[in-house]
Design a protein around this motif. Structure first.
Motif, PDB file in Angstrom:
ATOM      1  N   ARG A   8       0.811  -1.217   0.000  1.00 40.13           N
ATOM      2  CA  ARG A   8       0.000   0.000   0.000  1.00 40.13           C
ATOM      3  C   ARG A   8       0.848   1.272   0.000  1.00 40.13           C
ATOM      4  N   SER A   9       1.959   1.260   0.725  1.00 43.12           N
ATOM      5  CA  SER A   9       2.801   2.464   0.801  1.00 43.12           C
ATOM      6  C   SER A   9       3.346   2.817  -0.591  1.00 43.12           C
ATOM      7  N   LEU A  10       3.725   1.801  -1.378  1.00 44.14           N
ATOM      8  CA  LEU A  10       4.240   2.061  -2.721  1.00 44.14           C
ATOM      9  C   LEU A  10       3.109   2.485  -3.657  1.00 44.14           C
ATOM     10  N   CYS A  11       1.940   1.911  -3.444  1.00 47.63           N
ATOM     11  CA  CYS A  11       0.769   2.289  -4.235  1.00 47.63           C
ATOM     12  C   CYS A  11       0.478   3.782  -4.022  1.00 47.63           C
ATOM     13  N   GLU A  16       0.675   9.417  -5.837  1.00 51.89           N
ATOM     14  CA  GLU A  16       1.162  10.745  -5.491  1.00 51.89           C
ATOM     15  C   GLU A  16       2.015  11.308  -6.649  1.00 51.89           C
ATOM     16  N   GLN A  17       2.866  10.443  -7.205  1.00 49.53           N
ATOM     17  CA  GLN A  17       3.694  10.864  -8.349  1.00 49.53           C
ATOM     18  C   GLN A  17       2.829  11.235  -9.547  1.00 49.53           C
ATOM     19  N   LEU A  22       0.974  15.948 -13.005  1.00 51.04           N
ATOM     20  CA  LEU A  22      -0.060  16.603 -13.819  1.00 51.04           C
ATOM     21  C   LEU A  22       0.425  17.960 -14.307  1.00 51.04           C
ATOM     22  N   PRO A  23       0.164  18.368 -15.541  1.00 52.07           N
ATOM     23  CA  PRO A  23      -0.725  17.692 -16.501  1.00 52.07           C
ATOM     24  C   PRO A  23      -0.027  16.649 -17.379  1.00 52.07           C
ATOM     25  N   VAL A  24       1.224  16.299 -17.093  1.00 51.38           N
ATOM     26  CA  VAL A  24       1.905  15.336 -17.969  1.00 51.38           C
ATOM     27  C   VAL A  24       1.944  13.948 -17.326  1.00 51.38           C
ATOM     28  N   SER A 107      -4.114   6.208 -12.820  1.00 50.89           N
ATOM     29  CA  SER A 107      -4.965   7.367 -13.062  1.00 50.89           C
ATOM     30  C   SER A 107      -4.745   8.356 -11.925  1.00 50.89           C
ATOM     31  N   PRO A 108      -4.404   9.614 -12.259  1.00 51.61           N
ATOM     32  CA  PRO A 108      -4.204  10.597 -11.198  1.00 51.61           C
ATOM     33  C   PRO A 108      -5.512  11.145 -10.659  1.00 51.61           C
ATOM     34  N   HIS A 109      -6.637  10.688 -11.194  1.00 48.92           N
ATOM     35  CA  HIS A 109      -7.912  11.295 -10.823  1.00 48.92           C
ATOM     36  C   HIS A 109      -8.512  10.648  -9.582  1.00 48.92           C
TER      37      HIS A 109
END
Ligand SMILES: [Zn+2]
Length: 135
Positions: A8-11, A16-17, A22-24, A107-109
């Motif tokens: 979970r910590s790596l997830c 976070e990365q 964002l936006p790239v 997905s960063p969303h």
């Protein structure tokens, strides 16, 4: 490889990365043993694009050296999809150079139903594999 094990910590670190980039697209490599990820190697997306990524070759070789030094396997590559679904794009398929590696797409969303998905992209096939998040 039919599943990935991701602490979970790596997830959290991966997501976070993806949000920070964002936006790239963010990108990097995943190391560990068999299908169990124990190490993340963030890399530079030299295209700085919202729809594509490329890791500068010297950086890629540096990560491979580190994997060898730490006696880790290359389990996969990860990148994010700031726009659209986090499933492989035509470009991802075209550029899937590592048939034995899992391609993790983030997905960063915040509202993504599955923010971390993983695929095998050998020979132009797309096979989704499950990602088991462990504490
Ligand atoms: Zn992609």
């Amino acid at each position: 490889m039919d599943s990935l094990i991701l602490p979970r910590s790596l997830c959290d670190e991966l997501l976070e990365q993806a949000r920070r980039a964002l936006p790239v697209e963010c990108c990097g490599l995943l190391g560990g043993e068999k299908n169990e990820i124990s190490r993340i190697f963030p890399a530079t997306n030299e295209l700085a694009s919202p729809t594509a990524f490329e890791i500068p070759p010297p950086e890629l070789f540096g990560i491979f050296r580190q994997l060898r030094a730490e006696k880790l396997d290359l389990i996969g590559l990860y990148h994010s999809h700031p726009t659209g679904e986090n499933t492989p794009s035509a470009r991802d398929l075209e550029r899937a150079y590592y048939p034995d590696a899992a391609y993790v797409i983030l997905s960063p969303h915040q509202d993504a139903s599955q923010p971390v998905r993983a695929f095998l992209l050998a020979r132009g096939d797309v096979q989704e594999i499950s990602v088991e998040i462990v504490d």
